[in-house]
Design an enzyme around this catalytic site. Sequence first.
Site, PDB file in Angstrom:
ATOM      1  N   ASN A  10      66.052  43.634  67.003  1.00 29.69           N
ATOM      2  CA  ASN A  10      64.631  43.430  66.756  1.00 29.69           C
ATOM      3  C   ASN A  10      64.232  42.008  67.143  1.00 29.69           C
ATOM      4  O   ASN A  10      65.014  41.066  67.014  1.00 29.69           O
ATOM      5  CB  ASN A  10      64.244  43.756  65.302  1.00 29.69           C
ATOM      6  CG  ASN A  10      64.991  42.968  64.260  1.00 29.69           C
ATOM      7  OD1 ASN A  10      66.205  42.775  64.336  1.00 29.69           O
ATOM      8  ND2 ASN A  10      64.276  42.520  63.245  1.00 29.69           N
ATOM      9  N   GLU A  18      65.821  49.621  68.386  1.00 35.51           N
ATOM     10  CA  GLU A  18      65.967  50.857  69.146  1.00 35.51           C
ATOM     11  C   GLU A  18      65.154  50.807  70.435  1.00 35.51           C
ATOM     12  O   GLU A  18      65.626  51.227  71.494  1.00 35.51           O
ATOM     13  CB  GLU A  18      65.528  52.068  68.302  1.00 35.51           C
ATOM     14  CG  GLU A  18      66.302  52.242  67.028  1.00 35.51           C
ATOM     15  CD  GLU A  18      65.710  51.507  65.824  1.00 35.51           C
ATOM     16  OE1 GLU A  18      65.980  51.940  64.702  1.00 35.51           O
ATOM     17  OE2 GLU A  18      64.970  50.507  66.009  1.00 35.51           O
ATOM     18  N   GLU A  75      60.972  39.695  66.447  1.00 32.87           N
ATOM     19  CA  GLU A  75      59.686  39.533  65.774  1.00 32.87           C
ATOM     20  C   GLU A  75      58.808  38.532  66.498  1.00 32.87           C
ATOM     21  O   GLU A  75      59.284  37.692  67.257  1.00 32.87           O
ATOM     22  CB  GLU A  75      59.911  39.044  64.332  1.00 32.87           C
ATOM     23  CG  GLU A  75      60.575  40.056  63.454  1.00 32.87           C
ATOM     24  CD  GLU A  75      60.810  39.560  62.040  1.00 32.87           C
ATOM     25  OE1 GLU A  75      61.232  40.382  61.218  1.00 32.87           O
ATOM     26  OE2 GLU A  75      60.588  38.362  61.752  1.00 32.87           O
ATOM     27  N   CYS A  77      59.935  54.572  66.751  1.00 34.37           N
ATOM     28  CA  CYS A  77      61.241  54.633  67.413  1.00 34.37           C
ATOM     29  C   CYS A  77      61.821  56.040  67.371  1.00 34.37           C
ATOM     30  O   CYS A  77      62.537  56.438  68.285  1.00 34.37           O
ATOM     31  CB  CYS A  77      62.201  53.623  66.792  1.00 34.37           C
ATOM     32  SG  CYS A  77      61.830  51.943  67.340  1.00 34.37           S
ATOM     33  N   CYS A  82      61.252  46.645  68.092  1.00 35.25           N
ATOM     34  CA  CYS A  82      62.341  47.186  67.275  1.00 35.25           C
ATOM     35  C   CYS A  82      63.639  47.195  68.077  1.00 35.25           C
ATOM     36  O   CYS A  82      63.628  47.236  69.309  1.00 35.25           O
ATOM     37  CB  CYS A  82      62.021  48.612  66.837  1.00 35.25           C
ATOM     38  SG  CYS A  82      60.603  48.750  65.739  1.00 35.25           S
TER      39      CYS A  82
END
Length: 130
Positions: A39, A52, A41, A86, A50
């Site tokens: 991830n 994934e 941010e 996701c 994310c």
Amino acid sequence: MSLKDAAHAVRENAHAPYSNFKVGAALRTPSGNVYVGCNVENVAYPEGTCAEAGAIAAMVAAGETELAEVYVVADSPDPVPPCGGCRQKLKEFGTGEVKVTMGTVEGLERETTIGDLLPGAFDADHMVRS
């Protein structure tokens, strides 16, 4: 390297200065290649990525578009499932039978499938007119 080891390793690279909640993901394709993501941010929260989604982007950038297996890990008391967005992204590249393992850094794991994570998934068949 196993998917579990790859997800744990990439999790350490997560950029999570706001939530301090690092997530790592590793995907295997039918060719046997493994792609990872963590991830990332952003201070403008909706603009983050994310784990994934990052792993899927790496897979597609490498020219592959099919999932065979997924592993996601986070530092949480219980295994954390992929978010709704996701789940849809995983469904785009994997069948309902693709195994998804969710793990914690302490080693607790839960196995499921893309189909169980997203029953009734929207797919391209919904856009076909009879």
